[in-house]
Design a protein around this motif. Structure first.
Motif, PDB file in Angstrom:
ATOM      1  N   GLY A  70       0.820  -1.205   0.000  1.00 41.49           N
ATOM      2  CA  GLY A  70       0.000   0.000   0.000  1.00 41.49           C
ATOM      3  C   GLY A  70       0.856   1.259   0.000  1.00 41.49           C
ATOM      4  N   HIS A  71       0.388   2.307  -0.696  1.00 38.44           N
ATOM      5  CA  HIS A  71       1.049   3.610  -0.733  1.00 38.44           C
ATOM      6  C   HIS A  71      -0.018   4.680  -0.554  1.00 38.44           C
ATOM      7  CE1 HIS A  71       3.571   0.896  -3.110  1.00 38.44           C
ATOM      8  NE2 HIS A  71       4.598   1.650  -2.818  1.00 38.44           N
ATOM      9  N   ASP A  72       0.195   5.582   0.393  1.00 37.09           N
ATOM     10  CA  ASP A  72      -0.716   6.707   0.587  1.00 37.09           C
ATOM     11  C   ASP A  72      -0.182   7.889  -0.193  1.00 37.09           C
ATOM     12  OD1 ASP A  72      -2.338   8.760   1.432  1.00 37.09           O
ATOM     13  OD2 ASP A  72      -2.313   8.179   3.530  1.00 37.09           O
ATOM     14  N   GLU A  73      -0.921   8.314  -1.226  1.00 31.23           N
ATOM     15  CA  GLU A  73      -0.497   9.425  -2.072  1.00 31.23           C
ATOM     16  C   GLU A  73      -1.364  10.660  -1.868  1.00 31.23           C
ATOM     17  OE1 GLU A  73      -0.551   7.592  -5.951  1.00 31.23           O
ATOM     18  OE2 GLU A  73       1.524   6.904  -5.718  1.00 31.23           O
ATOM     19  N   GLY A  74      -1.967  10.754  -0.702  1.00 36.82           N
ATOM     20  CA  GLY A  74      -2.773  11.921  -0.391  1.00 36.82           C
ATOM     21  C   GLY A  74      -4.242  11.703  -0.684  1.00 36.82           C
ATOM     22  N   ASP A 127      -2.087  10.724   7.458  1.00 39.50           N
ATOM     23  CA  ASP A 127      -2.662  11.537   8.523  1.00 39.50           C
ATOM     24  C   ASP A 127      -2.728  10.787   9.852  1.00 39.50           C
ATOM     25  OD1 ASP A 127      -4.578   9.678   7.904  1.00 39.50           O
ATOM     26  OD2 ASP A 127      -6.179  11.113   7.482  1.00 39.50           O
ATOM     27  N   ALA A 128      -2.017   9.661   9.955  1.00 40.82           N
ATOM     28  CA  ALA A 128      -2.081   8.887  11.195  1.00 40.82           C
ATOM     29  C   ALA A 128      -1.480   9.645  12.372  1.00 40.82           C
ATOM     30  CB  ALA A 128      -1.356   7.550  11.014  1.00 40.82           C
ATOM     31  N   GLY A 129      -0.463  10.459  12.096  1.00 44.41           N
ATOM     32  CA  GLY A 129       0.169  11.223  13.160  1.00 44.41           C
ATOM     33  C   GLY A 129       0.954  10.333  14.110  1.00 44.41           C
ATOM     34  N   ALA A 130       1.333  10.929  15.233  1.00 44.64           N
ATOM     35  CA  ALA A 130       2.057  10.168  16.246  1.00 44.64           C
ATOM     36  C   ALA A 130       1.144   9.104  16.847  1.00 44.64           C
ATOM     37  CB  ALA A 130       2.567  11.105  17.337  1.00 44.64           C
ATOM     38  N   ARG A 131       1.751   8.100  17.422  1.00 49.45           N
ATOM     39  CA  ARG A 131       0.948   7.022  18.004  1.00 49.45           C
ATOM     40  C   ARG A 131       0.017   7.579  19.080  1.00 49.45           C
ATOM     41  NH1 ARG A 131       3.458   2.345  21.694  1.00 49.45           N
ATOM     42  NH2 ARG A 131       2.874   3.861  23.286  1.00 49.45           N
ATOM     43  N   PRO A 132      -1.269   7.341  18.967  1.00 51.95           N
ATOM     44  CA  PRO A 132      -2.219   7.881  19.941  1.00 51.95           C
ATOM     45  C   PRO A 132      -2.163   7.095  21.249  1.00 51.95           C
ATOM     46  CG  PRO A 132      -3.367   6.523  18.357  1.00 51.95           C
ATOM     47  CD  PRO A 132      -1.946   6.591  17.901  1.00 51.95           C
ATOM     48  N   GLN A 133      -2.871   7.617  22.222  1.00 53.81           N
ATOM     49  CA  GLN A 133      -2.980   6.918  23.489  1.00 53.81           C
ATOM     50  C   GLN A 133      -3.678   5.578  23.260  1.00 53.81           C
ATOM     51  OE1 GLN A 133      -1.763   8.022  26.445  1.00 53.81           O
ATOM     52  NE2 GLN A 133      -2.340   6.060  27.367  1.00 53.81           N
ATOM     53  N   LEU A 134      -3.037   4.510  23.706  1.00 50.86           N
ATOM     54  CA  LEU A 134      -3.612   3.183  23.514  1.00 50.86           C
ATOM     55  C   LEU A 134      -4.598   2.873  24.627  1.00 50.86           C
ATOM     56  CD1 LEU A 134      -0.426   1.203  22.426  1.00 50.86           C
ATOM     57  CD2 LEU A 134      -2.125   2.334  20.993  1.00 50.86           C
ATOM     58  N   GLY A 135      -5.701   2.264  24.249  1.00 54.84           N
ATOM     59  CA  GLY A 135      -6.718   1.918  25.230  1.00 54.84           C
ATOM     60  C   GLY A 135      -6.472   0.546  25.835  1.00 54.84           C
ATOM     61  N   GLU A 136      -7.342   0.169  26.734  1.00 55.62           N
ATOM     62  CA  GLU A 136      -7.248  -1.156  27.324  1.00 55.62           C
ATOM     63  C   GLU A 136      -7.638  -2.204  26.289  1.00 55.62           C
ATOM     64  OE1 GLU A 136      -9.557  -1.448  30.811  1.00 55.62           O
ATOM     65  OE2 GLU A 136      -8.497   0.154  31.892  1.00 55.62           O
ATOM     66  N   ASP A 137      -6.932  -3.317  26.311  1.00 56.76           N
ATOM     67  CA  ASP A 137      -7.222  -4.385  25.352  1.00 56.76           C
ATOM     68  C   ASP A 137      -8.399  -5.197  25.884  1.00 56.76           C
ATOM     69  OD1 ASP A 137      -5.207  -6.950  23.691  1.00 56.76           O
ATOM     70  OD2 ASP A 137      -7.229  -6.243  23.371  1.00 56.76           O
ATOM     71  N   VAL A 138      -9.587  -4.639  25.698  1.00 59.34           N
ATOM     72  CA  VAL A 138     -10.772  -5.271  26.287  1.00 59.34           C
ATOM     73  C   VAL A 138     -11.521  -6.141  25.288  1.00 59.34           C
ATOM     74  CG1 VAL A 138     -11.078  -3.500  28.035  1.00 59.34           C
ATOM     75  CG2 VAL A 138     -12.118  -3.191  25.792  1.00 59.34           C
ATOM     76  N   ALA A 139     -11.286  -5.937  24.021  1.00 57.87           N
ATOM     77  CA  ALA A 139     -12.013  -6.709  23.014  1.00 57.87           C
ATOM     78  C   ALA A 139     -11.353  -8.072  22.847  1.00 57.87           C
ATOM     79  CB  ALA A 139     -12.039  -5.960  21.681  1.00 57.87           C
ATOM     80  N   SER A 140     -12.124  -9.131  23.009  1.00 63.11           N
ATOM     81  CA  SER A 140     -11.581 -10.475  22.863  1.00 63.11           C
ATOM     82  C   SER A 140     -11.305 -10.769  21.391  1.00 63.11           C
ATOM     83  CB  SER A 140     -12.555 -11.506  23.426  1.00 63.11           C
ATOM     84  OG  SER A 140     -12.748 -11.311  24.813  1.00 63.11           O
ATOM     85  N   PHE A 141     -10.193 -11.445  21.140  1.00 59.69           N
ATOM     86  CA  PHE A 141      -9.892 -11.858  19.781  1.00 59.69           C
ATOM     87  C   PHE A 141     -10.914 -12.917  19.365  1.00 59.69           C
ATOM     88  CE2 PHE A 141      -7.664 -14.524  16.645  1.00 59.69           C
ATOM     89  CZ  PHE A 141      -7.302 -13.551  15.737  1.00 59.69           C
TER      90      PHE A 141
END
Length: 487
Positions: free
Chosen positions: A34-38, A119-133
């Protein structure tokens, strides 16, 4: 690298038919990039010919706001996994995918965050891993689950394995990986070639030559550089030294997993000798720093006496191991991966060849000379052991070959028109793929595919009807990379 690279521009609705035609000609899907070209995303589907050194790149462009492509999962198991990765990293929706659940993404990632987008920016605050795989449950009389990992005893990288079993018999094993996802491809964007080479050497620490060479070949193709035959031969010898070292270690470790520690101890002695040879040649026990664009930094000459001793010790270890009924009986018939199943999931390397598939980048996409392919037929642990033995002997043959003086002056054939290059190397686990796009001696995009990405599903597949106590043995017979898979 030498060979023909063909680029075809397609509309999204033409993709399925073109891929179907290439797969019908025995091409295999090597990567989706994948390539993001805007305002749009450019998707590159890399398909590799089975013999002639031909690579076809299918280019599809989609809008960036709601990117969608028709799923190819019905044509290729590997395509379905690449599409899930693309959805996690870029937000591209594979229309018609039969199981579009997350692959790379873990539950603590923000829902709308796609780290490879501009537009992802810096790594955001990660939440709790509450969703089961969403593991697929197996039910029935006497069925229960055994969860293993992701944290393991010893120096083992993190991975979760969910076993559905009856008694000790495994009905199904589902791996959950990407606990060590490092974001290497995003980290490489805009970096100098030499800085990304340092990352390439560390994609999977035990495959420093395979990954650095794959990256260097891609860079040289993008820049239009052809190195001398002596250079290619020197690189081949480094690659075979890495292969030999790891195969010897695996042969001993397989014996250790059935309680035959004598063979393991002897194999560790040989492995240590080879790692000291590596340090003498390159200054690094893992062979880092030996390969650079245009040049291999040191001659690769291993003393004949050393190689003869290694060959003798290797033969003694194999004879000792297979002469013991406890070893042969545990290896024989255990965790059979049929040729049909190996082909279906796209298995590579030792795993594929032990199941009878003649797949080897040294022959299909050579950077030095093609070699006679060696395969096994039974597809069990014993076949994977014997395949390693055979390939260790081939590596010794290469290392004992006549040396040539190294010539460092490259022949400039002109850079590729789009600044892109592809490197394919048969590492000791299987085919390593690197694709780069360069701009002003900087890396605009770097894509890596380690053979472990293809072989992890094969491990899960062959465990069906295997007993739980044999899992460490079977796992070692594959010896896949967590880091190389997770990137």
């Amino acid at each position: 690298m030498s060979g023909l690279r063909r680029v075809e521009e397609l509309d999204a609705h033409e993709l399925e038919g073109r891929v179907r035609a290439l797969l019908g000609e025995d091409f295999r899907l090597g990567a989706v990039v994948g390539h993001d070209e805007g305002d749009r995303l450019r998707l590159v589907y890399v398909l590799l010919a089975p013999s002639a050194d031909l690579r076809v790149e299918l280019v599809v462009r989609v809008g960036a706001s709601e990117p969608r492509v028709p799923s190819l999962a019905g044509l290729s198991f590997a395509a379905g996994r690449f599409e899930r990765e693309l959805a996690d990293q870029f937000g591209v929706v594979p229309i018609g995918h039969p199981a579009p659940r997350a692959l790379v993404r873990h539950g603590h990632w923000p829902v709308a965050w796609h780290p490879m987008r501009r537009d992802a920016g810096a790594r955001p605050q990660l939440g709790e891993d509450v969703a089961s795989f969403p593991f697929s449950p197996v039910s029935g009389p006497g069925v229960y689950e055994i969860p293993v990992g992701p944290v393991h005893a010893g120096l083992i990288e993190p991975g979760h394995f969910r076993f559905s079993v009856v008694g000790e018999r495994i009905l199904k094993m589902t791996p959950r990986l990407w606990f060590v996802h490092r974001g290497l491809e995003r980290l490489a964007q805009g970096q100098r070639v030499e800085d990304v080479l340092a990352l390439a050497e560390r994609v999977s620490g035990d495959s420093a030559v395979a990954h650095s060479l794959g990256f260097v070949l891609a860079v040289e193709e993008a820049q239009g550089i052809t190195v001398s035959g002596a250079q290619r031969a020197a690189r081949a010898r480094l690659l075979e030294l890495e292969r030999l070292t790891n195969h010897v270690a695996d042969l001993g470790a397989l014996c250790n997993d059935v309680g035959f520690s004598v063979a393991h101890a002897r194999a560790l002695v040989v492995r240590e000798r080879l790692m000291r040879v590596a340090e003498e040649l390159t200054g690094h026990r893992l062979l880092r720093g030996a390969i650079r664009p245009c040049v291999t930094t040191s001659p690769v000459r291993v003393e004949t006496r050393t190689l003869r001793e290694v060959r003798e010790r290797l033969d003694e270890i194999v004879e000792l191991a297979l002469g013991q009924s406890i070893v042969r009986e545990r290896f024989s018939g255990t965790a059979v991966l049929s040729g049909a199943d190996a082909r279906r999931v796209g298995a590579l390397g030792v795993v594929a060849r032990a199941s009878g598939l003649a797949i080897d980048a040294r022959a299909a996409h050579p950077f030095d000379v093609p070699r006679t392919l060696i395969t096994q037929e039974s597809g069990d642990v014993l076949a994977r052991f014997q395949q390693r033995v055979a390939e260790a002997h081939v590596a010794l043959d290469v290392l004992e070959g006549r040396d040539a003086e190294l010539a460092v002056a490259p022949e400039d054939t002109g850079p590729s028109r789009d600044g892109a290059g592809l490197g394919l190397v048969e590492g000791w686990r299987g085919t390593v793929l690197h694709r780069v796009e360069l701009e002003d001696a900087h890396v605009r995009r770097w894509r890596v595919v380690d053979p472990s990405f293809f072989n992890w599903p094969a491990l899960a597949l062959c465990l069906s009807d295997t007993i739980v106590p044999d899992f460490p043995l079977v796992n070692k017979s594959f010896n896949l990379s967590y880091a190389g898979n997770d990137l």
